[in-house]
Design a protein around this motif. Structure first.
Motif, PDB file in Angstrom:
ATOM      1  N   TYR A  32       5.514  14.366 -12.961  1.00 44.15           N
ATOM      2  CA  TYR A  32       6.543  13.741 -11.945  1.00 44.15           C
ATOM      3  C   TYR A  32       6.106  12.490 -11.522  1.00 44.15           C
ATOM      4  N   LEU A  33       4.787  12.116 -11.272  1.00 45.69           N
ATOM      5  CA  LEU A  33       4.272  10.693 -11.027  1.00 45.69           C
ATOM      6  C   LEU A  33       4.725   9.675 -12.306  1.00 45.69           C
ATOM      7  N   VAL A  34       4.314  10.211 -13.682  1.00 43.89           N
ATOM      8  CA  VAL A  34       4.385   9.393 -14.431  1.00 43.89           C
ATOM      9  C   VAL A  34       6.005   8.914 -15.382  1.00 43.89           C
ATOM     10  N   GLY A  35       6.897  10.158 -14.907  1.00 51.28           N
ATOM     11  CA  GLY A  35       7.945  10.115 -15.299  1.00 51.28           C
ATOM     12  C   GLY A  35       8.256  10.195 -16.624  1.00 51.28           C
ATOM     13  N   THR A  36       7.460  10.904 -17.195  1.00 49.14           N
ATOM     14  CA  THR A  36       7.841  11.394 -18.684  1.00 49.14           C
ATOM     15  C   THR A  36       6.806  12.389 -19.155  1.00 49.14           C
ATOM     16  N   PHE A  37       7.010  12.903 -20.201  1.00 53.81           N
ATOM     17  CA  PHE A  37       6.094  14.065 -20.773  1.00 53.81           C
ATOM     18  C   PHE A  37       5.147  13.209 -21.804  1.00 53.81           C
ATOM     19  N   ILE A  38       3.583  13.503 -21.670  1.00 59.94           N
ATOM     20  CA  ILE A  38       2.732  12.866 -22.364  1.00 59.94           C
ATOM     21  C   ILE A  38       2.212  13.933 -22.934  1.00 59.94           C
ATOM     22  N   PRO A  39       2.046  14.003 -24.576  1.00 56.57           N
ATOM     23  CA  PRO A  39       1.508  15.203 -24.867  1.00 56.57           C
ATOM     24  C   PRO A  39       0.100  15.611 -24.906  1.00 56.57           C
ATOM     25  N   ARG A  40      -0.812  14.551 -24.748  1.00 59.18           N
ATOM     26  CA  ARG A  40      -2.161  14.621 -24.583  1.00 59.18           C
ATOM     27  C   ARG A  40      -2.650  14.403 -23.107  1.00 59.18           C
ATOM     28  N   GLY A  41      -1.496  14.112 -22.197  1.00 61.75           N
ATOM     29  CA  GLY A  41      -1.819  13.801 -20.896  1.00 61.75           C
ATOM     30  C   GLY A  41      -2.715  12.572 -20.692  1.00 61.75           C
ATOM     31  N   GLY A  42      -3.081  12.212 -19.340  1.00 57.22           N
ATOM     32  CA  GLY A  42      -3.977  10.922 -19.235  1.00 57.22           C
ATOM     33  C   GLY A  42      -4.371  11.065 -17.998  1.00 57.22           C
ATOM     34  N   VAL A  43      -4.544   9.947 -17.362  1.00 54.44           N
ATOM     35  CA  VAL A  43      -4.959   9.555 -16.097  1.00 54.44           C
ATOM     36  C   VAL A  43      -4.026   8.627 -15.381  1.00 54.44           C
ATOM     37  N   TYR A  44      -3.802   9.279 -13.989  1.00 55.81           N
ATOM     38  CA  TYR A  44      -2.760   8.291 -13.109  1.00 55.81           C
ATOM     39  C   TYR A  44      -3.583   7.695 -12.111  1.00 55.81           C
ATOM     40  N   ILE A  45      -3.540   6.518 -11.921  1.00 57.05           N
ATOM     41  CA  ILE A  45      -4.380   5.970 -10.486  1.00 57.05           C
ATOM     42  C   ILE A  45      -3.393   5.006  -9.857  1.00 57.05           C
ATOM     43  N   LYS A  46      -3.383   5.070  -8.614  1.00 53.16           N
ATOM     44  CA  LYS A  46      -2.546   4.288  -7.620  1.00 53.16           C
ATOM     45  C   LYS A  46      -3.276   3.990  -6.658  1.00 53.16           C
ATOM     46  N   LYS A  47      -3.552   2.673  -6.232  1.00 55.37           N
ATOM     47  CA  LYS A  47      -4.145   2.288  -4.876  1.00 55.37           C
ATOM     48  C   LYS A  47      -2.874   1.956  -4.079  1.00 55.37           C
ATOM     49  N   VAL A  48      -3.121   2.266  -2.749  1.00 53.46           N
ATOM     50  CA  VAL A  48      -2.091   2.167  -1.817  1.00 53.46           C
ATOM     51  C   VAL A  48      -1.466   0.659  -1.839  1.00 53.46           C
ATOM     52  N   PHE A  49      -0.108   0.647  -1.824  1.00 54.74           N
ATOM     53  CA  PHE A  49       0.544  -0.578  -1.723  1.00 54.74           C
ATOM     54  C   PHE A  49       0.431  -1.408  -2.929  1.00 54.74           C
ATOM     55  N   GLU A  50      -0.116  -0.907  -4.234  1.00 56.64           N
ATOM     56  CA  GLU A  50       0.031  -1.487  -5.441  1.00 56.64           C
ATOM     57  C   GLU A  50       0.297  -0.700  -6.740  1.00 56.64           C
ATOM     58  N   ILE A  51       0.815  -1.518  -7.805  1.00 54.60           N
ATOM     59  CA  ILE A  51       1.444  -0.454  -8.781  1.00 54.60           C
ATOM     60  C   ILE A  51       0.550   0.436  -9.174  1.00 54.60           C
ATOM     61  N   PRO A  52       0.928   1.444  -9.736  1.00 51.48           N
ATOM     62  CA  PRO A  52       0.131   2.297 -10.476  1.00 51.48           C
ATOM     63  C   PRO A  52      -0.530   2.021 -11.863  1.00 51.48           C
ATOM     64  N   THR A  53      -1.398   2.473 -12.120  1.00 46.51           N
ATOM     65  CA  THR A  53      -2.019   2.140 -13.694  1.00 46.51           C
ATOM     66  C   THR A  53      -1.997   3.914 -14.246  1.00 46.51           C
ATOM     67  N   LEU A  54      -1.561   3.656 -15.617  1.00 48.09           N
ATOM     68  CA  LEU A  54      -1.698   5.118 -16.451  1.00 48.09           C
ATOM     69  C   LEU A  54      -2.604   4.959 -17.509  1.00 48.09           C
ATOM     70  N   ILE A  55      -3.510   5.673 -17.679  1.00 47.51           N
ATOM     71  CA  ILE A  55      -4.467   5.806 -18.924  1.00 47.51           C
ATOM     72  C   ILE A  55      -4.176   6.861 -19.900  1.00 47.51           C
ATOM     73  N   VAL A  56      -3.646   6.357 -21.263  1.00 50.43           N
ATOM     74  CA  VAL A  56      -3.213   7.446 -22.113  1.00 50.43           C
ATOM     75  C   VAL A  56      -4.140   7.275 -23.300  1.00 50.43           C
ATOM     76  N   ASN A  57      -4.035   8.310 -24.252  1.00 45.22           N
ATOM     77  CA  ASN A  57      -4.628   8.099 -25.658  1.00 45.22           C
ATOM     78  C   ASN A  57      -3.903   6.989 -26.234  1.00 45.22           C
TER      79      ASN A  57
END
Length: 189
Positions: A32-57
């Motif tokens: 839901y947070l990343v808006g897509t299906f990522i087969p191996r998952g990952g890490v989502y980090i979001k600081k308040v009032f900043e754009i999120p970062t997604l870390i994937v394989n």
């Protein structure tokens, strides 16, 4: 709705949130947070009032780009492989998360979101600690992992029964597919 994330984070006094997943099947909240299906998952980090970062394989970069997170990085960008070599799998992930939090200059209240069982477990741990109990985290192999390595005679019998049932289902499936193939051949000839 996802557009309210900053307002909700602020309301709850959160400086940042972290969500992680090992695969798309284990955390619908991550998807839901990343808006897509990522087969191996990952890490989502979001600081308040900043754009999120997604870390994937690296393998999942093209899939990650289909989602709603525009700041996408790979585990290699953070030298995760070096952490694995230096610290082992158990400690590497924590050190990896620390590096990400430092890069984003997070020092306040953080929520682990998604995987509701993690949040529930954290609430239980905090409550039990408040009651004076000492809660410990186990290194692998955990107690249950060690117990599951060997099987009793009863467990072995249950595995055999399940295997026989699976074998019968496979036989019926093969028979069914073969009958369809034979029917299909008669229709085309």
């Amino acid at each position: 709705m996802l557009q309210d994330i900053d307002r909700e984070m602020e309301r709850r006094g959160l400086e940042a949130i972290i969500a992680f997943s090992n695969s798309t099947h284990d955390s619908p909240e991550f998807n839901y947070l990343v808006g897509t299906f990522i087969p191996r998952g990952g890490v989502y980090i979001k600081k308040v009032f900043e754009i999120p970062t997604l870390i994937v394989n690296s393998i999942d970069l093209s899939e990650a780009k289909k989602g709603n997170v525009k700041n996408i990085k790979t585990f290699s960008d953070y030298n995760y492989e070096d952490f694995l070599k230096s610290y082992g799998a158990e400690k590497a992930f924590s050190i990896f998360l620390q590096k990400i939090l430092e890069e984003h200059k997070v020092s306040g209240k953080i929520a682990l979101v998604g995987k509701s069982e993690i949040s529930k477990a954290l609430r239980i741990v905090e409550a039990l600690k408040n009651f004076g109990y000492q809660i410990v985290a186990e290194n692998p192999p955990t107690l249950l992992e060690s117990l599951m390595e060997t099987k009793s005679i009863d467990e072995i019998e249950k595995i055999k029964v399940a295997s026989r049932k699976t074998g019968k289902v496979m036989e019926k499936t093969i028979e069914f597919i073969s009958s369809l193939k034979a029917l299909g051949n008669r229709l085309y000839y």
